[in-house]
Design a protein around this motif. Sequence first.
Motif, PDB file in Angstrom:
ATOM      1  N   VAL A  10     -15.221  66.982  36.796  1.00 49.16           N
ATOM      2  CA  VAL A  10     -14.953  67.581  35.491  1.00 49.16           C
ATOM      3  C   VAL A  10     -14.477  69.011  35.693  1.00 49.16           C
ATOM      4  CG1 VAL A  10     -15.933  68.281  33.275  1.00 49.16           C
ATOM      5  CG2 VAL A  10     -16.685  66.152  34.334  1.00 49.16           C
ATOM      6  N   HIS A  11     -13.327  69.330  35.117  1.00 48.74           N
ATOM      7  CA  HIS A  11     -12.807  70.698  35.123  1.00 48.74           C
ATOM      8  C   HIS A  11     -12.845  71.204  33.685  1.00 48.74           C
ATOM      9  CE1 HIS A  11     -11.653  69.901  39.206  1.00 48.74           C
ATOM     10  NE2 HIS A  11     -10.762  68.987  38.851  1.00 48.74           N
ATOM     11  N   GLY A  12     -13.972  71.756  33.287  1.00 52.05           N
ATOM     12  CA  GLY A  12     -14.131  72.217  31.918  1.00 52.05           C
ATOM     13  C   GLY A  12     -14.581  71.099  30.995  1.00 52.05           C
ATOM     14  N   ASP A  13     -14.882  71.470  29.772  1.00 55.84           N
ATOM     15  CA  ASP A  13     -15.362  70.509  28.788  1.00 55.84           C
ATOM     16  C   ASP A  13     -14.196  69.652  28.295  1.00 55.84           C
ATOM     17  OD1 ASP A  13     -17.137  69.190  27.157  1.00 55.84           O
ATOM     18  OD2 ASP A  13     -17.190  70.758  25.616  1.00 55.84           O
ATOM     19  N   PHE A  14     -14.514  68.539  27.661  1.00 53.09           N
ATOM     20  CA  PHE A  14     -13.485  67.685  27.074  1.00 53.09           C
ATOM     21  C   PHE A  14     -14.132  66.791  26.033  1.00 53.09           C
ATOM     22  CE2 PHE A  14     -15.209  65.349  30.658  1.00 53.09           C
ATOM     23  CZ  PHE A  14     -15.331  64.045  30.196  1.00 53.09           C
ATOM     24  N   GLY A  15     -13.290  66.134  25.268  1.00 53.10           N
ATOM     25  CA  GLY A  15     -13.782  65.241  24.231  1.00 53.10           C
ATOM     26  C   GLY A  15     -12.868  64.051  24.058  1.00 53.10           C
ATOM     27  N   THR A  16     -12.974  63.396  22.920  1.00 53.56           N
ATOM     28  CA  THR A  16     -12.221  62.174  22.668  1.00 53.56           C
ATOM     29  C   THR A  16     -10.716  62.411  22.723  1.00 53.56           C
ATOM     30  OG1 THR A  16     -14.013  61.331  21.269  1.00 53.56           O
ATOM     31  CG2 THR A  16     -11.844  60.310  21.005  1.00 53.56           C
ATOM     32  N   GLU A  17     -10.242  63.535  22.205  1.00 47.97           N
ATOM     33  CA  GLU A  17      -8.803  63.788  22.201  1.00 47.97           C
ATOM     34  C   GLU A  17      -8.248  63.884  23.614  1.00 47.97           C
ATOM     35  OE1 GLU A  17      -6.588  63.762  19.706  1.00 47.97           O
ATOM     36  OE2 GLU A  17      -8.292  63.023  18.534  1.00 47.97           O
ATOM     37  N   GLU A  18      -9.020  64.468  24.515  1.00 50.35           N
ATOM     38  CA  GLU A  18      -8.570  64.548  25.901  1.00 50.35           C
ATOM     39  C   GLU A  18      -8.535  63.160  26.555  1.00 50.35           C
ATOM     40  OE1 GLU A  18      -9.362  68.439  24.565  1.00 50.35           O
ATOM     41  OE2 GLU A  18     -10.708  66.717  24.524  1.00 50.35           O
ATOM     42  N   LEU A  19      -9.484  62.293  26.192  1.00 49.79           N
ATOM     43  CA  LEU A  19      -9.455  60.930  26.717  1.00 49.79           C
ATOM     44  C   LEU A  19      -8.215  60.189  26.204  1.00 49.79           C
ATOM     45  CD1 LEU A  19     -13.188  59.759  26.507  1.00 49.79           C
ATOM     46  CD2 LEU A  19     -12.008  61.044  28.314  1.00 49.79           C
TER      47      LEU A  19
END
Length: 261
Positions: free
Chosen positions: A64-73
């Motif tokens: 993981v490089h930083g946070d992410f959420g559904t939009e990034e998926l």
Amino acid sequence: MPTVQINNHPIAYLEFGDPEADTIILLSGWAQDNRLFKNLSPLLAETFHVLVPDYRGHDANETVHGDFGTEELIDDIAAFIELKAPKNPMLVSTSHGCWVNIGLCERLGYERTILIDWLMQPHPGFIKQLEDGQDPERYKQGRDSFFNEWEATTDNVDVINHMKKEMAWFSGPMWMRACREILKAYTKYGSPLKRMEGLKKQPELIHIYSQPLSAEYRKFQEDYSAGHPWFRPVHIPGQTHFPTLENPTAVAKAIVEFRRG
């Protein structure tokens, strides 16, 4: 597993079947990976070219490089499709991976898709589990409440192993992120059905599911389908939240019949 770099993350994937056949892409829920489809993939590979990508952060090193959420998926899987399956693949998603699926349908203009065991009616207990799952002090309590609820209905070895070993492998930050993103989606849209109603064009779809086991839940979906013909529920025998592991033959049959129209 073969791996491609997408948006600065390794995306591991499995591939089965004839590359010249129609392509199906299998998408898991959060804190799951390709092992959710270990019983289903070989069955689908008899008919389709099957691709099973793992989401970012769901590789063997939980990169993981930083946070992410559904939009990034959604961004990642859209890029994966362009790279590996540009010729109009069919999406098949499970649980809250269905938020990713519908986002991709909206972005890419897909007209048909397949959902597996997506909770169409959130309830207070479910919301409480998601709230607990975001708390660093209580995330295990929230996670284990899901596991205990799911395990209470089954002695299926594959299902229990998937929960207690495969899903439990994922770290606290991933579980907290998952609960945050799932709750965010329900808070924004109210329900999956409301999310799909808001699309400019609803894709024709089937919802393959075994539980909840109540007759009321089945009737709710059947009644909704009567007024919204683009939505078709397909109930299959089973006791759990994991029909791809518990009853893969019935899942594969429903998918093949839908794909062939």
